[in-house]
Design an enzyme around this catalytic site. Sequence first.
Site, PDB file in Angstrom:
ATOM      1  N   GLU A   8      36.251  31.400  44.334  1.00 47.85           N
ATOM      2  CA  GLU A   8      35.696  31.400  42.980  1.00 47.85           C
ATOM      3  C   GLU A   8      36.428  30.382  42.116  1.00 47.85           C
ATOM      4  O   GLU A   8      37.397  30.733  41.431  1.00 47.85           O
ATOM      5  CB  GLU A   8      35.889  32.793  42.376  1.00 47.85           C
ATOM      6  CG  GLU A   8      35.127  33.882  43.086  1.00 47.85           C
ATOM      7  CD  GLU A   8      34.228  34.638  42.131  1.00 47.85           C
ATOM      8  OE1 GLU A   8      33.070  34.843  42.469  1.00 47.85           O
ATOM      9  OE2 GLU A   8      34.687  34.964  41.026  1.00 47.85           O
ATOM     10  N   HIS A  27      39.675  39.401  40.952  1.00 46.92           N
ATOM     11  CA  HIS A  27      38.788  38.466  40.239  1.00 46.92           C
ATOM     12  C   HIS A  27      39.597  37.745  39.156  1.00 46.92           C
ATOM     13  O   HIS A  27      40.491  38.345  38.548  1.00 46.92           O
ATOM     14  CB  HIS A  27      37.615  39.246  39.624  1.00 46.92           C
ATOM     15  CG  HIS A  27      36.528  38.353  39.108  1.00 46.92           C
ATOM     16  ND1 HIS A  27      36.654  37.664  37.926  1.00 46.92           N
ATOM     17  CD2 HIS A  27      35.321  38.015  39.623  1.00 46.92           C
ATOM     18  CE1 HIS A  27      35.546  36.942  37.740  1.00 46.92           C
ATOM     19  NE2 HIS A  27      34.724  37.142  38.755  1.00 46.92           N
TER      20      HIS A  27
HETATM   21  P1  PGA Z   1      28.788  33.609  37.376  1.00 46.03           P
HETATM   22  O1  PGA Z   1      30.001  34.611  37.704  1.00 46.03           O
HETATM   23  O2  PGA Z   1      27.759  33.781  38.445  1.00 46.03           O
HETATM   24  O3  PGA Z   1      28.322  34.037  36.031  1.00 46.03           O
HETATM   25  O4  PGA Z   1      29.365  32.225  37.387  1.00 46.03           O
HETATM   26  C1  PGA Z   1      30.493  34.635  39.017  1.00 46.03           C
HETATM   27  C2  PGA Z   1      31.677  35.540  39.098  1.00 46.03           C
HETATM   28  O5  PGA Z   1      32.436  35.701  38.136  1.00 46.03           O
HETATM   29  O6  PGA Z   1      31.888  36.140  40.169  1.00 46.03           O
END
Ligand code: PGA
Length: 219
Positions: free
Chosen positions: A149, A92
Amino acid sequence: MKYIIANWKSHKDAQEIQEWLSDLSNSEFRNSNLEVVIAPPFPYLSMLQLANSLNFKLAAQDVSPFPPGSYTGAVNAEQLSDLSVRYAIVGHSERRRYFHESHSDVANKVERCLEASIQPIVCVDDEYITVQAAAIPEKLLSSCMVAYEPLSAIGSGQNEPVEQVKQVYEKITQVFGQVKLIYGGSIAAENVKSYLEIGDGVLVGTASLKSSDFLALLQ
Ligand code: PGA
């Protein structure tokens, strides 16, 4: 099957989790053709494992890049597997940013997960898809689930337009092969449907924290 993966990050205490679970159990929601996956902070994994009347699956937010052994503070894939963890989020952007994880760390985590029969969910951003994939042994690429992401979309309320996400999905497929494709970044009840239409699922941060938000999204 579509995947809704809730990433609680470093939020929530035991009482908040109890309340969240009882709100979901008391709701109309029943898990049918959705795979609902919850990624709580490590200390609460066994609490969720035991209190699982809703039949959701468990994910870890991270995993040790090492096998079991003398690695103080590390939680290894076998231990996660013992707690019925089926998925692990690896790489992540917050792990990269705050914990300085490298592409090779992520690749090692993918290997450890697969050895322990845990499905790795590899997070990528557009600019490093290729280098990241290059660090992972080629024969393992198609065993990954890949979560796109975009940094600008995480926690910002600015979800990336679906058309753009589609293009990045094509790139991911070229590099990883036919993998499950997940989008994460400001997913909420209002926008979730269009992302489920173009891929296999969503990774949800902010909108998974309050039970009412998460239920609205599931519905
Ligand atoms: P968010 O986070 O939905 O708050 O944008 C997504 C993530 O970090 O996977």
